[in-house]
Design a protein around this motif. Structure first.
Motif, PDB file in Angstrom:
ATOM      1  N   ARG A 233       0.756  -1.214   0.028  1.00  0.00           N
ATOM      2  CA  ARG A 233      -0.058   0.067  -0.045  1.00  0.00           C
ATOM      3  C   ARG A 233       0.731   1.397   0.109  1.00  0.00           C
ATOM      4  O   ARG A 233       0.608   2.083  -0.780  1.00  0.00           O
ATOM      5  CB  ARG A 233      -0.799  -0.056   1.406  1.00  0.00           C
ATOM      6  CG  ARG A 233      -2.027  -1.034   1.055  1.00  0.00           C
ATOM      7  CD  ARG A 233      -3.237  -0.666   0.100  1.00  0.00           C
ATOM      8  NE  ARG A 233      -3.636  -1.684  -0.487  1.00  0.00           N
ATOM      9  CZ  ARG A 233      -4.687  -2.455   0.413  1.00  0.00           C
ATOM     10  NH1 ARG A 233      -5.099  -1.836   1.410  1.00  0.00           N
ATOM     11  NH2 ARG A 233      -5.097  -3.448  -0.148  1.00  0.00           N
TER      12      ARG A 233
ATOM     13  N   TYR C 223      -6.175 -12.876  -5.604  1.00  0.00           N
ATOM     14  CA  TYR C 223      -6.471 -11.664  -5.184  1.00  0.00           C
ATOM     15  C   TYR C 223      -5.203 -10.805  -4.849  1.00  0.00           C
ATOM     16  O   TYR C 223      -5.302  -9.611  -4.606  1.00  0.00           O
ATOM     17  CB  TYR C 223      -7.358 -11.567  -3.716  1.00  0.00           C
ATOM     18  CG  TYR C 223      -6.876 -11.941  -2.696  1.00  0.00           C
ATOM     19  CD1 TYR C 223      -5.815 -11.309  -1.954  1.00  0.00           C
ATOM     20  CD2 TYR C 223      -6.876 -13.540  -2.131  1.00  0.00           C
ATOM     21  CE1 TYR C 223      -5.153 -11.860  -0.607  1.00  0.00           C
ATOM     22  CE2 TYR C 223      -6.296 -13.904  -0.932  1.00  0.00           C
ATOM     23  CZ  TYR C 223      -5.488 -13.018  -0.288  1.00  0.00           C
ATOM     24  OH  TYR C 223      -4.883 -13.581   0.820  1.00  0.00           O
ATOM     25  N   ASP C 227      -4.507  -6.854  -5.433  1.00  0.00           N
ATOM     26  CA  ASP C 227      -4.284  -6.170  -4.254  1.00  0.00           C
ATOM     27  C   ASP C 227      -2.831  -5.396  -4.601  1.00  0.00           C
ATOM     28  O   ASP C 227      -2.763  -4.339  -4.256  1.00  0.00           O
ATOM     29  CB  ASP C 227      -3.942  -7.040  -3.072  1.00  0.00           C
ATOM     30  CG  ASP C 227      -5.145  -6.982  -2.177  1.00  0.00           C
ATOM     31  OD1 ASP C 227      -6.270  -6.729  -2.749  1.00  0.00           O
ATOM     32  OD2 ASP C 227      -5.021  -7.748  -1.191  1.00  0.00           O
ATOM     33  N   GLY C 232      -5.928  -2.475  -4.392  1.00  0.00           N
ATOM     34  CA  GLY C 232      -6.925  -2.821  -3.642  1.00  0.00           C
ATOM     35  C   GLY C 232      -8.247  -2.078  -3.677  1.00  0.00           C
ATOM     36  O   GLY C 232      -9.238  -2.341  -3.299  1.00  0.00           O
ATOM     37  N   ASN C 239     -11.053 -11.152  -3.611  1.00  0.00           N
ATOM     38  CA  ASN C 239     -11.013 -10.090  -2.511  1.00  0.00           C
ATOM     39  C   ASN C 239     -12.120 -10.372  -1.588  1.00  0.00           C
ATOM     40  O   ASN C 239     -12.080 -10.041  -0.554  1.00  0.00           O
ATOM     41  CB  ASN C 239     -10.690  -8.733  -3.358  1.00  0.00           C
ATOM     42  CG  ASN C 239      -9.693  -8.518  -4.298  1.00  0.00           C
ATOM     43  OD1 ASN C 239      -9.746  -9.218  -5.208  1.00  0.00           O
ATOM     44  ND2 ASN C 239      -8.550  -7.780  -3.714  1.00  0.00           N
TER      45      ASN C 239
END
Lengths: 275, 366, 284
Positions: A233, C223, C227, C232, C239
């Motif tokens: 992320r 997934y 991701d 995401g 997911n």
């Protein structure tokens, strides 16, 4: 030598094919090369190229989140390999050499973990564990990994077992070896190449696994791939690139050494034969 | 004499550094059954594959009906092949296998049906049309392979050890059938085999090959009775071979000295002092308890080998060589360890020039 | 008559059978069972039979995710077949020892962590990454192109990570193809294209089907790729399933989605076994 039109056409076709193959290999190797190059990037989040540095190779050992999860992954992979190869080896022999009720069923079951999406199997095992009250942690991850490693091990080793009959074992017993001696002196050595590749496969599958590890992990510790996924992320940091580069180097060196030793042994055997 | 339908001129084939076929000249005549015979690795299959177009010549030219095929792909050539292991398409029925060539040429459906039907009848496979190849026996697969290759009405049919995978009995039967088929259709057959008996049985002419070179080209009787090289003598049928030197010539009869003793052989164009090989078939070897005029080949009877129709007697000669003679029945007057003298009619033995082929090849490589 | 000694069979086949039953058979049946139950208020499972979860899947939110996942998986499969078949053919036509080396060359990159390799695509295509730098420096574009977190990048990641699983089974079926069959076809008058259509393609179909199964099914459930490369934001079936067993806690719904994947897998396997045995499938 003059070339016929046919030969010329063939040659230009071959050139095209070579080019295509190189292109496909490039698709496979570009990510690896990029991964390695960015391990030398002087930028904390790898957002852009900021110059060459080797500092991450030193700093990665101070990143405890990274080293702890690596250690956790390695321990799980080693254990999963040992368990899967043991069960897989004797299982492959048992399934190939004995007729018994339910053999077909077990054979088909083995293909479920290989074919069904991993998330489905992971979720299914999770639900059973939660319902029965199994505590999640290293044990549950290990079970999860073995569940997909065992089928691969069985399939790999089964391919190496020659013939459906027991003639080799029978010959051994005929010559006075008991079952255990026969297993260790005849059966196991004859399938050793299959066992080794099953071990290699199990280890790589386990250490690379995300899905099973993610679903079945406890709250405390995550495996390296799970950590990398959570890092993604905010950007995977270059020390992870450095670590992965080291890992692939170790694997490649091990493979080269293994091949070298193998061919050296082969040469020596040939020499002995010639003498 | 009929015309040549396939002609190889100076054909050379190399795989990397290995020369497999060297400077081959061969005219295959229209309507003949020609066999390329030789041990494995002699280049016979490669020669066949060059005619079919699966391999390209490294040098030289191949013409079919007077037309060069150099730039023709296999599918553009008027020759068809029966493959060694049949090469039947496993996903197609017998009918579709046989019909393949016609389907490719977009022949109308009803014509395909009638032609394939006739062909299947010709090879006696009626009733098997809808079977898949793996539901057929070896002999049946063989018939499908032949029918499939014949459906395009090729000018020349190439057969690459087509009977190699069959058991002995079936092979004998198929030899006869193939020969009949060839006569009936009048198509040129070029047949590759390593089985000399098969070659002798079926062929109009045989080309005996060794190391990429045709050592002898001729009719079966020609090759059997008058082998031109030591190799041919040894490869075709069973032969007793001697190496010797001409000591004298008289009325076309050579007096030859060998390590096994002196002997006679008929031969032309030999000079005194010349080295040569002598070949004599077991069935032509005679024996006597007394020495015979002109011969001095003493030996000791070793043992008897029963071969069904004939009995072979092995005899040890004084130089340690073993030679055999064969009779339909065992001579009761002879026992093991008896001393005997061997001889033959000089015309039955063949004098072979010393290393004719070997020297030629040696020259060429220089 | 002496009774046959069953002990060796039991000792050898026993452990693997027990493991498979405990950790595959039972969980698979249980997840199917759960999918027909209801969700409690606190995210627990209430053992009260209902079709609710399956009906929820028909909601447009989920239905869109499912159809999008199917589309992406289908695209990935087609791309892998299209790219992989000529490549597999190329390797299969090498001499045996050379082909083995070429195959090893495919495997080596896959010993590198999968996620790190996916991350490389991000590094390459990110806003100030090498690709964008090149595009701007060479004047092809003025401003950076946004590649990251797009469906296209997800597709790229899917195809590149799935491609070997398409190449390997197709390679082994092409490699098995007897060369003389192709020669026979040419001999009978078929040109290269016709031979490919009539002989090569049908005879290597089992390999192609294996490739379809080994690419399509994992792509449907994966997934990690969305991701990593979709940030995401792009959700796929995988997911959704993961989330039902994590934060959102709706087990029956997750179970129902899992069952959908199981059903699709089962259907493909059923079709596959119509013409070959499942044990013929080249999986490693």
């Amino acid at each position: 030598m003059a070339m016929s039109q046919r030969a010329k056409k063939k040659k230009s076709l071959k050139l095209l094919a070579d080019f295509y193959a190189i292109l496909i290999y490039a698709i496979f190797y570009i990510p690896v090369v990029v991964m390695m190059v960015f391990s030398f990037n002087d930028q904390r989040n790898n957002y852009y190229w900021a110059g060459f540095t080797t500092k991450w190779y030193g700093e990665l050992f101070n990143n405890h989140a990274l080293t702890d999860s690596l250690w956790y992954s390695v321990v799980i992979a080693v254990l999963a390999t040992l368990i899967s190869v043991t069960i897989g080896t004797i299982g492959a022999l048992g399934l190939k050499k004995f007729e018994f009720k339910g053999r077909r069923f077990v054979n088909q079951m083995l293909y479920i973990p290989i074919i069904v999406p991993e998330i489905v199997l992971a979720v299914a095992i999770l639900v059973v564990f939660m319902t029965v009250g199994v505590r999640l942690g290293m044990g549950s991850i290990l079970i999860g990994h073995c569940t997909f490693c065992i089928p691969y091990a069985v399939v790999t080793i089964k391919g190496r077992i020659s013939g459906d009959d027991n003639s080799m074992e029978e010959a051994s017993m005929d010559l006075g070896a008991n079952r255990l001696q026969t297993f260790f002196r005849v059966t196991l050595p004859s399938i050793m190449p299959g066992v080794m590749s099953a071990a290699f496969l199990s280890f790589t599958l386990s250490i690379d696994d995300v899905v099973m590890s993610n679903m079945l992990a406890g709250a405390k510790q995550s495996t390296l791939p799970v950590l990398i996924l959570s890092m993604s992320r905010s950007g995977v940091t270059p020390d992870a690139n450095a670590l992965t580069t080291l890992m692939i180097l170790i694997i490649v060196i091990a493979m080269v050494l293994n091949n070298y030793v193998k061919s050296a042994l082969k040469k020596r055997r040939k020499k002995e034969v010639n003498l | 004499m009929s015309d040549s339908i396939v002609s190889l001129q100076g054909v050379h084939k190399k795989f990397g550094k290995n020369t497999v076929v060297r400077d081959m000249n061969l005219d295959i005549l229209e309507g003949e059954f020609l066999t390329l015979l030789g041990p494995s690795g002699c280049g016979k299959t490669t020669t066949l594959r060059m005619i079919a177009g699966f391999e390209e010549t490294s040098a030289g030219s191949i013409t079919v009906q007077g037309e060069s095929v150099e730039n023709k792909e296999p599918y553009q050539r008027d020759v068809n092949t029966v493959f060694q292991n049949y090469a039947l398409f496993p996903h197609m029925t017998v009918f579709n296998n046989v019909a393949y060539g016609l389907t490719i040429r977009k022949v109308p459906k009803d014509e395909i049906a009638s032609r394939v039907g006739a062909m299947i009848e010709l090879v006696q496979l009626k009733g098997y049309e809808s079977r898949k190849p793996d539901e057929l026996s070896g002999g049946q697969k063989q018939r499908v392979a032949i029918a499939r290759a014949l459906i395009n009405n090729p000018k020349v049919l190439l057969l690459d050890e087509p009977l190699g995978a069959l058991d002995l009995k079936l092979r004998k039967q198929m030899q006869v059938e193939l020969k009949r088929l060839q006569k009936r259709l009048g198509i040129t057959f070029v047949y590759v085999t390593h089985d000399q008996e098969e070659a002798l049985t079926m062929s109009d002419r045989i080309a005996v090959m060794r190391e990429g070179v045709i050592e002898q080209l001729g009719t079966p009787t020609d090759i059997y009775d008058y082998p031109r090289t030591r190799f041919v003598a040894g490869f075709i049928g069973e032969s007793n071979l001697f190496d010797g030197t001409v000591k004298g010539v008289e009325d076309g009869i050579l007096q030859v000295k060998t390590e096994a003793g002196n002997l006679l052989v008929s031969g032309r164009n030999f000079e005194v002092g010349e080295r040569l090989h002598i070949s004599i078939r077991p069935e032509y070897v005679e024996f006597s308890k007394e020495p015979v005029e002109g011969f001095d080949v003493p030996g000791r009877v070793k043992d008897f080998i029963y071969m069904g129709t004939v009995v072979k007697t092995a005899v040890d000669l004084k130089n340690g060589q073993e030679i055999k003679y064969s009779r339909f029945e065992q001579d009761q007057t002879i026992r093991a360890n008896d001393s005997i003298y061997l001889y033959w009619k000089p015309a039955r033995a063949v004098a072979i020039k010393w290393g004719a082929i070997e020297e030629e090849r040696y020259e060429e490589e220089k | 008559m002496k009774k046959k000694n069953r002990l060796p069979a039991l000792a050898m086949a026993g452990p693997v059978s027990v493991w498979m039953i405990l950790f595959v058979t039972i969980p698979m049946f249980f997840i199917i069972f759960i999918s027909f139950m209801s969700r409690g208020i606190f995210g627990d499972v209430v053992y009260d039979p209902s079709m609710e979860s399956y009906l929820t899947l028909l909601d447009s939110t989920y239905f869109n995710v499912i159809s999008k996942s199917l589309k992406v998986a289908a695209f990935t499969t087609l791309a892998c077949l299209g790219l992989g078949y000529p490549f597999a053919y190329y390797i299969a036509k090498r001499p045996k020892d050379q082909a083995a080396k070429y195959i090893t060359l495919i495997m080596i990159p896959f010993w590198t962590n999968t996620l790190m390799r996916l991350n490389s695509w991000l590094l390459l295509f990110q806003t100030s990454g090498p690709v964008n730098n090149f595009l701007q420096n060479s004047g092809i574009t003025d401003a950076p192109v946004r590649f990251v977190y797009t469906d296209e990048l997800v597709a790229l990641g899917m195809v590149t990570s799935m491609l070997p699983f398409a190449v390997l089974p197709m390679y082994s079926s092409i490699e098995k193809l007897n060369k003389s069959l192709l020669e026979a076809s040419a001999d009978l008058g078929a040109d290269a294209k016709t031979t490919f259509q009539k002989i090569t393609l049908p005879l290597t179909f089992p390999g192609i089907f294996s490739a379809i199964i080994l690419v399509f099914i994992p792509s449907l459930g994966v997934y990690t790729v969305p991701d990593m490369l979709g940030g995401g934001k792009v959700l796929y079936i995988g997911n959704i399933i993961k989330n039902q067993f994590g934060m959102i806690r709706n087990w029956p719904l997750g179970a129902a989605l899992s069952c959908l994947l199981i059903a699709i897998t089962g259907l493909l396997i059923f079709l596959y076994t119509r013409f070959t045995s499942i044990e013929e499938m080249e999986v490693v």
